[in-house]
Write an enzyme that holds these catalytic residues in place. Structure first.
Site, PDB file in Angstrom:
ATOM      1  CG  HIS A 130       2.478 -12.715   0.391  1.00 44.45           C
ATOM      2  ND1 HIS A 130       1.561 -12.165  -0.474  1.00 44.45           N
ATOM      3  CD2 HIS A 130       2.569 -11.864   1.439  1.00 44.45           C
ATOM      4  CE1 HIS A 130       1.106 -11.019   0.024  1.00 44.45           C
ATOM      5  NE2 HIS A 130       1.720 -10.809   1.187  1.00 44.45           N
ATOM      6  CB  THR A 184       3.980 -18.485   0.851  1.00 45.20           C
ATOM      7  OG1 THR A 184       3.885 -17.113   1.233  1.00 45.20           O
ATOM      8  CG2 THR A 184       3.315 -19.374   1.896  1.00 45.20           C
ATOM      9  CD  GLU A 204      -1.630  -2.438   1.399  1.00 40.70           C
ATOM     10  OE1 GLU A 204      -2.174  -3.359   0.743  1.00 40.70           O
ATOM     11  OE2 GLU A 204      -0.742  -2.655   2.245  1.00 40.70           O
TER      12      GLU A 204
END
Length: 183
Positions: A91, A89, A61
Site C-alpha cells: 500500500h 504491505t 486525496e
C-alpha cells in the site's frame, strides 16, 4: 539517511501583488503534519503571501482536493503536505506513487504546486524532515509553490481549466448539442 547538509536554495521570490496559497494537508501523522504546516505557513508569510489550510483524509486525496480547489476557487498556488511511512504491505508504494503522479499531472496542466508529501521508511526520518527548525520540508514545498507562482506571473496569460473540463460553450450532453438545439 539524509543529512542536514546545506544545499543551495533559490532566493525567496518577491511579488508586486500578494499571493494566495492553499495548503492541503493529510494529517494522518498529526505531529509531523503540524511541523510541515508550520514551515509552509512561515515561508508563505515571509514572502508576504496569504494562506488557507485544509485537511484531507490521506495523501491520496491531496491531488483531488487541489484539483477541486483550482476549478472552484481563486488560489495562485498550492502546497501539498503529508507523510507516508512504509508499512508491511505494498500500500505504501501505491500511496507514494499515485499521490506524486496526481500532483505531477496537475502541475503539468499549469498549477503551481509544491510537493511536501514525505515518503519515508520510519517515523524518525519523517520527524527530522518535517521539523520547521530543521530540514523544514514544509517550508521547502511552500518555496517551490511560490517560485512557480512567480514564474506564472512573469510569463502572464489567462489560466485555463484543469483536466478534461470543456469550455462553457463546448459542453455537450449525450444525444444533443447544447446551444444548437432548434426545439
Amino acid at each position: 539517511m539524509a543529512s542536514n547538509e546545506e544545499h543551495y536554495t533559490l532566493p525567496r521570490p518577491s511579488f508586486d501583488k500578494p499571493v494566495k496559497i492553499l495548503i492541503v494537508v493529510a494529517p494522518y501523522y498529526k505531529q509531523i503534519a503540524e511541523q510541515l504546516v508550520k514551515g509552509a505557513t512561515e515561508e508563505i508569510e515571509a514572502a508576504g503571501g496569504f494562506h488557507e489550510v485544509i485537511e484531507v483524509p490521506g495523501a491520496l486525496e491531496v491531488p483531488s482536493a487541489i484539483g477541486i480547489a483550482e476549478r472552484l476557487s481563486n488560489f495562485d498556488g498550492y502546497v501539498a503536505l503529508g507523510c507516508v511511512i512504509r508499512g508491511e504491505t505494498t500500500h505504501y508504494d501505491t500511496v507514494c506513487n499515485d499521490s506524486s503522479r496526481g500532483l505531477t499531472l496537475l502541475g503539468l496542466q499549469g498549477l503551481c504546486i509544491g510537493n511536501g508529501i514525505l515518503t519515508v521508511e520510519n517515523y524518525e526520518q519523517a520527524r527530522v524532515r518535517a521539523e520547521a527548525d530543521g530540514q523544514n520540508k514544509g517550508g521547502g514545498a511552500a518555496a517551490a509553490a511560490l517560485h512557480l507562482v512567480a514564474l506564472a506571473r512573469r510569463w502572464g496569460g489567462a489560466r485555463k481549466g484543469v483536466g478534461f473540463v470543456p469550455a462553457r460553450d463546448e459542453y455537450q450532453l449525450a444525444g444533443s448539442s447544447r446551444g444548437n438545439d432548434t426545439a
